[in-house]
Design a protein around this motif. Sequence first.
Motif, mmCIF file in Angstrom:
data_model
loop_
_atom_site.group_PDB
_atom_site.id
_atom_site.type_symbol
_atom_site.label_atom_id
_atom_site.label_comp_id
_atom_site.label_asym_id
_atom_site.label_seq_id
_atom_site.Cartn_x
_atom_site.Cartn_y
_atom_site.Cartn_z
ATOM 1 N N VAL A 366 -2.031 0.166 2.036
ATOM 2 C CA VAL A 366 -0.952 0.689 1.186
ATOM 3 C C VAL A 366 -1.469 1.853 0.336
ATOM 4 O O VAL A 366 -0.804 2.888 0.210
ATOM 5 N N THR A 381 10.531 -1.743 3.327
ATOM 6 C CA THR A 381 9.700 -2.920 3.581
ATOM 7 C C THR A 381 10.556 -4.066 4.091
ATOM 8 O O THR A 381 11.780 -4.076 3.927
ATOM 9 N N VAL A 390 3.129 -3.488 -1.559
ATOM 10 C CA VAL A 390 3.734 -2.162 -1.709
ATOM 11 C C VAL A 390 4.157 -1.949 -3.160
ATOM 12 O O VAL A 390 3.911 -0.896 -3.760
ATOM 13 N N TYR A 394 1.717 1.063 -4.304
ATOM 14 C CA TYR A 394 2.297 2.350 -3.921
ATOM 15 C C TYR A 394 2.958 2.952 -5.152
ATOM 16 O O TYR A 394 3.634 2.260 -5.902
#
Length: 561
Positions: A366, A381, A390, A394
């Motif tokens: 990620v 996702t 994530v 992210y």
Amino acid sequence: MEITAAQALVRCLEKENIEIIFGIPGAAIAPVYDALYNSKIKHVLVRHEQGAVHAADGYARATGRVGVCMATSGPGATNLVTGIANAYMDSVPIVVITGQVNTERVGTDAFQEVDTTGITIPITKHNFLLKDPAQLGETVKKAFYIASTGRSGPVLIDLPGDVTSSKIKFKYPETVKLRGYKPTYRGHPNMIKEAARLIGEARRPVIYAGGGILSSSAFGELKQLAETIDAPVTNTFMGLSSFPGDHPLFLGMLGLHGTRYANMAITECDLLIALGARFDDRVTGRISAFAPDAKIIHIDIDPAEIGKNVKINIPVVGDVKQVLQSLLTQVKKTERPEWHKRIQELKEAYQMRYSREGGLKPQFIVERLNAETGGDSLVVTDVGQHQMWVAQYYRFNKPRMLISSGGLGTMGFGLPAAAGAQLGIPGQQVVLITGDGSFQMTIQELATVKEQNLPLKIFILNNQRLGMVRQFQQVYYEGRYMAVDFLFHPDFEVLARAYGIDGFTIRSEEDAVRMLPGILKSPGPALVNCLVYPEENVIPMVPAGKGIDEAIEFAEGESKL
């Protein structure tokens, strides 16, 4: 000149500027498909009706417009149910059109008959069983109006075959009125004035921003409020990408798997400003320990959400964007050095981290994707551990850059939703990050991706198990693992090639660093099977019944709970 109701329906959709319909035909909806033959509306033939509704959902979230899907009666309609519930839970505007048996056969257990409106009453904002073809235009107008106004949501129109075959004069109203349906957009002036007063008195405020920011496109107002009153911002999972991930005021996600410093800031704040958020149990943990010393301002378009889970001091019912525009005229520029000193102490004490020992870590994948895309890709996702990694690792720098199933937690959402998003915004790079369990639930939509030649990049964080369920069993059932390990998997790289899609396998950090840039820049679809360390868990984690300040966190040298 009279036309069939099916032809009139297509004209209505054209009047609504619908570009794409996702669906699968069948006998009961055949008149509508025949009417589509001469329309410029693009129809995307998915491989399962669940794929159609998730694709319409992904299209709507990516574009900010109403998504449309269509299916026949009976199993076609029931296959849509999970996706309708998913859109309802996440307040996504979609219009669902289903075929139905002829009106005289409704209620007779006819072939492929099911009570579609009865089944979907609890999971739609509104639904219609249209028996009078002359009411078609007004019904369609109402459906789009209801779906896209107030708190958005799915609306279903069930169309008997004899209705769609009937001849009518086409008429599509410019506007509609619905008795008793009057969404409130502007907050009460006195409540907004009181909110501004509380903000002026606060010493340690925190902004808690949810999906309502994205629904109302209030990104600019949120950023302006945070910078004006110098307040840190934490997002719900659904609110991620509503505030820049690299902004110094950003605390990351709060709640069950949120950052510990966000949760501690909530615990220590004296004012919580909740914007378009619904105080979900995964956010609050034990209610009595949530923001225990804070007064709470709650701004939301849905009055039913205010006071539902926590006690509110200042309720403001209205569209978040419009309320913030009023509020911004009443708050003063403020600096809070002492509060930010404390926030920095929390960030240093509770840094997000994970062990690099044991094998390829999903968090590393990620992070590398974040680095390679600059946080500018639209990330879709599925549901599970990968979804939380994530959220944790992210950094979204632009609005509407995350699409996921939040409220319902629907495994199998990701692939069709990503396809719908990519079709909605073809110039945007779309990256799907999924798990091996979720991916296999709607794997057949790889054919749709190939058929539509979508440049979608699919990354499977493959730990060969239902990782989040296994983590749950580890924590709450003393590691008595039941039905969570997959004893067989297809070779995903080879499988991709069977669908005509480029397939790759990443086994190490070195593979990831070497291969990701080329894969992301490749023109067509690609599927990447990332063989990650199977024992990895999602940490931090707030155990059930605990306050959000009592999270389990990473211990040096350990990768599991």
